[in-house]
Motif scaffolding. Structure first.
Motif, mmCIF file in Angstrom:
data_model
loop_
_atom_site.group_PDB
_atom_site.id
_atom_site.type_symbol
_atom_site.label_atom_id
_atom_site.label_comp_id
_atom_site.label_asym_id
_atom_site.label_seq_id
_atom_site.Cartn_x
_atom_site.Cartn_y
_atom_site.Cartn_z
ATOM 1 N N THR A 26 -65.615 63.664 22.119
ATOM 2 C CA THR A 26 -64.422 62.825 22.096
ATOM 3 C C THR A 26 -64.769 61.458 22.660
ATOM 4 O O THR A 26 -65.364 61.350 23.747
ATOM 5 N N ALA B 3 -59.093 57.675 15.950
ATOM 6 C CA ALA B 3 -58.027 57.878 16.929
ATOM 7 C C ALA B 3 -56.656 57.705 16.281
ATOM 8 O O ALA B 3 -56.497 57.002 15.287
ATOM 9 N N THR B 4 -55.677 58.356 16.853
ATOM 10 C CA THR B 4 -54.275 58.166 16.474
ATOM 11 C C THR B 4 -53.536 57.638 17.693
ATOM 12 O O THR B 4 -54.128 57.397 18.744
ATOM 13 N N ASP B 5 -52.223 57.508 17.575
ATOM 14 C CA ASP B 5 -51.431 57.032 18.709
ATOM 15 C C ASP B 5 -51.506 57.993 19.895
ATOM 16 O O ASP B 5 -51.380 57.579 21.049
ATOM 17 N N SER B 6 -51.729 59.277 19.616
ATOM 18 C CA SER B 6 -51.701 60.275 20.683
ATOM 19 C C SER B 6 -53.042 60.943 20.949
ATOM 20 O O SER B 6 -53.207 61.612 21.976
ATOM 21 N N LEU B 7 -54.028 60.773 20.027
ATOM 22 C CA LEU B 7 -55.301 61.465 20.169
ATOM 23 C C LEU B 7 -56.461 60.477 20.110
ATOM 24 O O LEU B 7 -56.427 59.521 19.339
ATOM 25 N N ARG B 8 -57.482 60.722 20.908
ATOM 26 C CA ARG B 8 -58.681 59.896 20.868
ATOM 27 C C ARG B 8 -59.564 60.283 19.690
ATOM 28 O O ARG B 8 -59.459 61.391 19.156
#
Length: 387
Positions: free
Chosen positions: A281, A320-325
Motif C-alpha cells: 500500500t 487511490a480513491t477518496d477513501s483508500l490508498r
C-alpha cells in the motif's frame, strides 16, 4: 487472500500481453550527430556544433548545418570524439499565439552531451537548454562537463520525456509520430502557454523553471501546478494537432514529480524461494505508472538481487480513491529457487507536495512466500527507499 495458484494464473495472463524487441548497429570512422531543433519546430534554422573543452568552455566549431522543414538536422563531425555543445537558432511558430518568433544566433537554444559514439541523437529544445543552464556557471558560462549527463537525466525525469533522445514533432500540424514524440511536442507547447500567461519571453520562463527545481529534484508545487494547467489548456485547444487530448492518460500527468526507487526484499525465510505474492500500500502522494488495466511495465517493476535473471515478475496497480490508498500487487514465480533477500525494485512517482516520504510510509500485506513444492515459507518483507 488469493492463493498462490491464482497469482500464478494472473502472472501468465499478464505475460501474454507483454512483448519484447531488440536491435543492433554498426560502427563508422565518422561520428554522425542528428536530431530535431524545436521550440515549435525551427524550420530552415541554423545548427552549430562545437567541441567542449576540458574546463567547459566552448571550443572549436566542428560543423555548421541547417534544419529541414521538420526541424531535423544531420551532421558528420568526422573523427571527433568528446563532449559536444549543439546550438540552434532560427524562427518558429509559437504554439500559444501563432506568432513567428525568432531565436537569435547570439542567444541560441543549446544541448550538451558527453557520450562518445559514432551515432548521437541530440534534440535541441528548451528542455535541453534547461539542462545546459543547470550545468553551467552563471558567471563564467563554463559548463561543468561531469554534470552534463546528470542534468540531462534530471530534466528528462522531471518533464517525463527523453530530452535528448526523443525527436519532438510539430504540435500544430497533423503529422505522424510516436506517442513520446507527441508528448514532447505538448511539453514544448506548455512552455509557450507559460510564456503567454506570464507575458514574458522564453529565457525568463526557463530561468524560473530552473530556479523552481528543488534539492529533492522536484519542481516547486506552484510551478508544477502552473505547468500542468498549461498542458491541459493546450491539449484541449483547437491548435493541438497531436491527437493527445487527455494528459491524464500520459506520463505528462506526473510532470514536476520526483522519482524514488522502492527496493523490496524478503527477510527471515528459512528455505529457498520459488514464489512470492504480496500487496504494498502506497502513501498519499505516491503513484506508479501503469496501463489502463493496471498492469505495471517491466521498466517500472523489475527483478533484483538473487531473483534477477531467474524469476518472472508481474504487478498490478490500483489507484487511490477518496477513501483508500493506492496499492501494488506483486507476483513472482521462479522455476529455480532463489535465496532470501532483495527480489524486486519498484519505481515510484512522488508528488511535488508530498513531504518526507520514507520506506516506513509503505505497508505490506497479504504476503505469501513458497518453495518449489508450493510449501509456505514463513517470511517477512523489508522495504528501502532511494534516493
Amino acid at each position: 487472500m488469493k492463493t498462490f495458484g491464482h497469482l500464478l494464473l494472473i502472472l501468465f495472463l499478464l505475460l501474454l500481453l507483454a512483448g519484447c524487441g531488440g536491435g543492433g548497429g554498426g560502427g563508422s570512422s565518422s561520428a554522425i550527430v542528428s536530431g530535431v531543433a524545436s521550440k515549435g519546430i525551427i524550420r530552415n534554422g541554423t545548427i552549430r556544433i562545437y567541441a567542449l573543452t576540458a574546463d567547459g568552455s566552448k571550443g572549436s566549431l566542428l560543423l555548421e548545418t541547417t534544419t529541414d522543414n521538420s526541424g531535423a538536422y544531420r551532421a558528420d563531425i568526422g573523427s571527433y570524439r568528446g563532449p559536444l555543445l549543439v546550438e540552434a537558432s532560427g524562427s518558429y511558430t509559437d504554439e500559444a499565439t501563432g506568432a513567428t518568433v525568432e531565436i537569435a544566433a547570439a542567444a541560441p537554444l543549446r544541448a550538451a552531451i558527453t557520450a562518445q559514439s559514432s551515432s548521437l541523437t541530440v534534440s535541441v529544445t528548451p528542455l535541453t537548454e534547461l539542462a545546459v543552464r543547470k550545468s553551467e556557471d552563471p558567471l563564467t558560462h563554463r559548463i561543468t562537463v561531469n554534470a552534463i549527463e546528470t542534468n540531462n537525466a534530471l530534466i528528462s525525469e522531471i518533464f517525463r520525456v527523453d530530452a535528448l533522445g526523443t525527436l519532438p514533432v510539430d504540435a500544430l500540424s497533423a503529422v505522424d509520430g510516436t506517442e513520446s514524440q507527441k508528448e514532447y511536442a505538448l511539453v514544448l507547447a506548455a512552455v509557450a502557454k507559460l510564456m503567454q500567461s506570464r507575458g514574458t519571453d522564453l529565457s525568463t520562463v526557463l530561468t524560473s523553471l530552473k530556479d523552481a527545481i528543488g534539492t529533492d529534484n522536484r519542481l516547486d508545487v506552484t510551478v508544477a501546478a502552473e505547468l500542468q494547467t498549461a498542458l491541459v489548456e493546450f491539449a484541449a485547444s483547437a491548435a493541438n494537432m497531436t491527437g493527445i487530448t487527455d494528459i491524464s492518460a500520459t506520463p505528462l500527468i506526473n510532470i514536476g514529480w520526483g522519482i524514488k526507487t522502492l527496493s523490496i526484499a524478503t527477510t527471515g525465510a528459512t528455505g529457498q524461494i520459488a514464489g512470492i505474492g504480496t500487496t504494498i500500500t502506497l502513501p498519499a502522494g505516491v503513484t506508479v505508472n501503469a496501463d489502463a488495466s493496471g498492469a505495471i511495465a517491466s521498466s517500472v517493476l523489475t527483478t533484483s538481487g538473487a531473483a534477477q535473471g531467474l524469476a518472472i515478475l508481474a504487478g498490478r496497480y490500483v489507484p487511490a480513491t477518496d477513501s483508500l490508498r493506492a496499492t501494488v500487487r506483486i507476483a513472482v514465480v521462479s522455476a529455480t529457487a532463489f535465496d532470501v533477500g532483495g527480489f524486486a525494485t519498484l519505481t515510484c512517482n512522488i508528488a511535488p507536495d508530498a513531504v518526507s516520504i520514507a520506506a516506513a510510509d509503505f505497508t505490506v500485506s497479504e504476503l505469501t512466500v513458497v518453495d518449489v513444492n508450493t510449501n509456505v515459507i514463513p517470511a517477512g518483507i523489508a522495504l528501502t527507499l532511494s534516493p
